[in-house]
Design a protein around this motif. Sequence first.
Motif, mmCIF file in Angstrom:
data_model
loop_
_atom_site.group_PDB
_atom_site.id
_atom_site.type_symbol
_atom_site.label_atom_id
_atom_site.label_comp_id
_atom_site.label_asym_id
_atom_site.label_seq_id
_atom_site.Cartn_x
_atom_site.Cartn_y
_atom_site.Cartn_z
ATOM 1 N N THR A 96 0.847 -1.189 0.000
ATOM 2 C CA THR A 96 0.000 0.000 0.000
ATOM 3 C C THR A 96 0.877 1.232 0.000
ATOM 4 O OG1 THR A 96 -1.757 -1.155 1.212
ATOM 5 C CG2 THR A 96 -1.795 1.265 1.229
ATOM 6 N N ALA A 97 0.758 2.047 -1.053
ATOM 7 C CA ALA A 97 1.571 3.262 -1.172
ATOM 8 C C ALA A 97 1.035 4.333 -0.228
ATOM 9 C CB ALA A 97 1.557 3.759 -2.603
ATOM 10 N N SER A 98 1.947 5.076 0.368
ATOM 11 C CA SER A 98 1.556 6.076 1.374
ATOM 12 C C SER A 98 1.039 7.369 0.772
ATOM 13 C CB SER A 98 2.753 6.374 2.289
ATOM 14 O OG SER A 98 3.856 6.853 1.532
ATOM 15 N N SER A 99 1.464 7.723 -0.431
ATOM 16 C CA SER A 99 1.022 8.995 -1.020
ATOM 17 C C SER A 99 0.889 8.865 -2.525
ATOM 18 C CB SER A 99 2.006 10.114 -0.681
ATOM 19 O OG SER A 99 3.313 9.782 -1.137
ATOM 20 N N ASP A 100 -0.090 8.086 -2.940
ATOM 21 C CA ASP A 100 -0.337 7.876 -4.368
ATOM 22 C C ASP A 100 -1.824 8.089 -4.637
ATOM 23 O OD1 ASP A 100 -0.886 6.628 -6.960
ATOM 24 O OD2 ASP A 100 1.152 5.859 -6.816
ATOM 25 N N SER A 101 -2.128 9.078 -5.489
ATOM 26 C CA SER A 101 -3.528 9.401 -5.777
ATOM 27 C C SER A 101 -4.073 8.652 -6.991
ATOM 28 C CB SER A 101 -3.659 10.915 -6.027
ATOM 29 O OG SER A 101 -2.836 11.319 -7.115
ATOM 30 N N VAL A 102 -3.194 7.943 -7.693
ATOM 31 C CA VAL A 102 -3.620 7.250 -8.908
ATOM 32 C C VAL A 102 -4.145 5.856 -8.595
ATOM 33 C CG1 VAL A 102 -2.865 6.370 -11.150
ATOM 34 C CG2 VAL A 102 -1.999 8.561 -10.305
ATOM 35 N N GLY A 103 -3.486 5.148 -7.729
ATOM 36 C CA GLY A 103 -3.908 3.800 -7.378
ATOM 37 C C GLY A 103 -3.171 2.729 -8.162
ATOM 38 N N LYS A 104 -3.483 1.499 -7.885
ATOM 39 C CA LYS A 104 -2.818 0.369 -8.526
ATOM 40 C C LYS A 104 -3.363 0.161 -9.937
ATOM 41 C CE LYS A 104 -2.241 -1.966 -4.068
ATOM 42 N NZ LYS A 104 -2.580 -3.141 -3.248
ATOM 43 N N PRO A 105 -2.556 -0.381 -10.826
ATOM 44 C CA PRO A 105 -3.043 -0.646 -12.193
ATOM 45 C C PRO A 105 -4.026 -1.804 -12.208
ATOM 46 C CG PRO A 105 -0.849 -1.550 -11.914
ATOM 47 C CD PRO A 105 -1.141 -0.775 -10.657
ATOM 48 N N GLN A 106 -4.798 -1.868 -13.285
ATOM 49 C CA GLN A 106 -5.731 -2.978 -13.435
ATOM 50 C C GLN A 106 -4.968 -4.296 -13.572
ATOM 51 O OE1 GLN A 106 -8.256 -2.157 -16.786
ATOM 52 N NE2 GLN A 106 -9.444 -0.593 -15.699
ATOM 53 N N SER A 107 -5.540 -5.354 -13.065
ATOM 54 C CA SER A 107 -5.009 -6.715 -13.168
ATOM 55 C C SER A 107 -3.679 -6.882 -12.439
ATOM 56 C CB SER A 107 -4.841 -7.127 -14.641
ATOM 57 O OG SER A 107 -6.060 -7.026 -15.339
ATOM 58 N N TYR A 108 -3.380 -6.011 -11.472
ATOM 59 C CA TYR A 108 -2.133 -6.164 -10.724
ATOM 60 C C TYR A 108 -2.107 -7.476 -9.951
ATOM 61 C CZ TYR A 108 -4.341 -5.235 -6.197
ATOM 62 O OH TYR A 108 -5.120 -5.323 -5.058
ATOM 63 N N PRO A 174 23.083 -6.345 -8.122
ATOM 64 C CA PRO A 174 22.678 -4.958 -8.361
ATOM 65 C C PRO A 174 22.170 -4.283 -7.096
ATOM 66 C CG PRO A 174 21.021 -6.471 -9.185
ATOM 67 C CD PRO A 174 22.171 -7.313 -8.730
ATOM 68 N N ASP A 175 22.190 -2.951 -7.110
ATOM 69 C CA ASP A 175 21.671 -2.153 -6.002
ATOM 70 C C ASP A 175 20.148 -2.162 -6.087
ATOM 71 O OD1 ASP A 175 21.251 -0.428 -3.937
ATOM 72 O OD2 ASP A 175 21.954 1.369 -4.985
ATOM 73 N N PHE A 176 19.518 -2.969 -5.260
ATOM 74 C CA PHE A 176 18.075 -3.183 -5.373
ATOM 75 C C PHE A 176 17.506 -3.526 -4.001
ATOM 76 C CE2 PHE A 176 14.526 -6.188 -5.791
ATOM 77 C CZ PHE A 176 13.642 -5.449 -6.556
ATOM 78 N N ASN A 177 16.316 -2.990 -3.719
ATOM 79 C CA ASN A 177 15.618 -3.297 -2.472
ATOM 80 C C ASN A 177 14.124 -3.426 -2.749
ATOM 81 O OD1 ASN A 177 15.268 -3.527 0.458
ATOM 82 N ND2 ASN A 177 14.250 -1.529 0.267
ATOM 83 N N PHE A 178 13.552 -4.510 -2.302
ATOM 84 C CA PHE A 178 12.118 -4.772 -2.475
ATOM 85 C C PHE A 178 11.378 -4.086 -1.330
ATOM 86 C CE2 PHE A 178 8.574 -7.987 -3.144
ATOM 87 C CZ PHE A 178 8.333 -7.621 -4.458
ATOM 88 N N ASP A 179 10.951 -2.846 -1.611
ATOM 89 C CA ASP A 179 10.437 -1.938 -0.574
ATOM 90 C C ASP A 179 9.028 -2.321 -0.143
ATOM 91 O OD1 ASP A 179 9.981 0.160 1.128
ATOM 92 O OD2 ASP A 179 10.060 1.719 -0.428
ATOM 93 N N SER A 180 8.847 -2.520 1.158
ATOM 94 C CA SER A 180 7.528 -2.898 1.671
ATOM 95 C C SER A 180 6.619 -1.694 1.891
ATOM 96 C CB SER A 180 7.677 -3.667 2.989
ATOM 97 O OG SER A 180 8.346 -2.868 3.960
ATOM 98 N N ASN A 181 7.187 -0.471 1.933
ATOM 99 C CA ASN A 181 6.381 0.731 2.187
ATOM 100 C C ASN A 181 6.677 1.804 1.132
ATOM 101 O OD1 ASN A 181 5.148 -0.086 4.807
ATOM 102 N ND2 ASN A 181 7.286 -0.082 5.490
ATOM 103 N N PRO A 182 6.249 1.587 -0.113
ATOM 104 C CA PRO A 182 6.531 2.581 -1.149
ATOM 105 C C PRO A 182 5.660 3.830 -0.973
ATOM 106 C CG PRO A 182 5.095 0.886 -2.014
ATOM 107 C CD PRO A 182 5.484 0.432 -0.639
ATOM 108 N N LYS A 183 6.184 4.958 -1.424
ATOM 109 C CA LYS A 183 5.382 6.189 -1.393
ATOM 110 C C LYS A 183 4.379 6.203 -2.542
ATOM 111 C CE LYS A 183 8.850 9.110 0.860
ATOM 112 N NZ LYS A 183 9.673 10.348 0.748
ATOM 113 N N THR A 184 4.808 5.745 -3.699
ATOM 114 C CA THR A 184 3.918 5.652 -4.858
ATOM 115 C C THR A 184 4.002 4.254 -5.450
ATOM 116 O OG1 THR A 184 5.673 6.471 -6.315
ATOM 117 C CG2 THR A 184 4.142 8.112 -5.417
ATOM 118 N N TYR A 185 2.966 3.882 -6.186
ATOM 119 C CA TYR A 185 2.959 2.568 -6.823
ATOM 120 C C TYR A 185 3.866 2.586 -8.064
ATOM 121 C CZ TYR A 185 -1.055 1.530 -3.867
ATOM 122 O OH TYR A 185 -1.874 1.334 -2.788
ATOM 123 N N ASN A 186 4.616 1.524 -8.217
ATOM 124 C CA ASN A 186 5.471 1.393 -9.375
ATOM 125 C C ASN A 186 5.603 -0.086 -9.720
ATOM 126 O OD1 ASN A 186 7.292 1.594 -11.427
ATOM 127 N ND2 ASN A 186 8.889 2.622 -10.262
#
Length: 310
Positions: A96-108, A174-186
Amino acid sequence: MSNDHLYNKRWETVITNRDQIDIVQIITWNDYGESHYIGPIQGDQPNSQAWVDGFNHTAWLDMTTYYANAFKTGSFPEINQDKIYLWSRPHPRDATASSDSVGKPQSYQLMEDAVYAVVMATSPSKVTLSTSPSQSKTFDVPAGVSKLSIPISAGGTMYGKIERDGNVVVELDPDFNFDSNPKTYNYNALAAFAGGDEIQPVDQPVKETSDNNIPSSTMVSSSSVSDAPVQTPSSSVQDLQPTPVPSPPPSSPSPLPSSSPLPSPSPSPCSPEGPGSSPVPNPSPSPIELNLRNNVDARRLKRLHRRSTH
């Protein structure tokens, strides 16, 4: 493209049906807005920086070379360099993104939380994938292309290596982290790849042939994808060879006066002579050339006779 091995599978389908396909166009080459670009990130973007910047896809661009060559030639190229490709999304599917007004994409909901890998191996190897100290898996892979995956949880990373004979030949961290608290959906993907030392091909002996015995070339497939058989082209290079035309039998030319040699003919535009090439010996004169030379000699003798009589 961030989910499953979609890019690889689409290429395999195209290659399997290459006899019915004239051209392949990668229309998503720089489609930043849809997040399935494969070209480098450069130039103006359609306000997609939030989910594009920092998410390199040139690993897929490098992978494209292998499949594009297979489509063009009908034979998968020989793998002469060990490579490993990894990609994953930046956060869990259900985060769940903390500050995203668009929302999750369809069929996520169809997506999986996983790190996907493609391995190109020059010979049988061991491949280890891990997303955390407690989440790791080792695979025995054959020479060729292998598609692998491993689950990933919040806070996870991605790591892969190829080992052979107890030695690490390729390692990717690679420099990568699977973020559990994203600010926006990506739901874009970070793609990365690494390669080992390139193996130089062994030169094959060249058979000596005459002009009338030119061997045809053949396509050799030294690596393959098990679930994507490739049909070889119906025509071969030998079918395109012109029929040799026999040269006319040489005949002895009439001797020319030593005082008036004829100039050597200049090479034609189609002559193999040119800058940087070796000189080509003059061929034997044709019957037409001999007749012309004989006529020239006869006229010269007549002129000499008339001069001597006056």
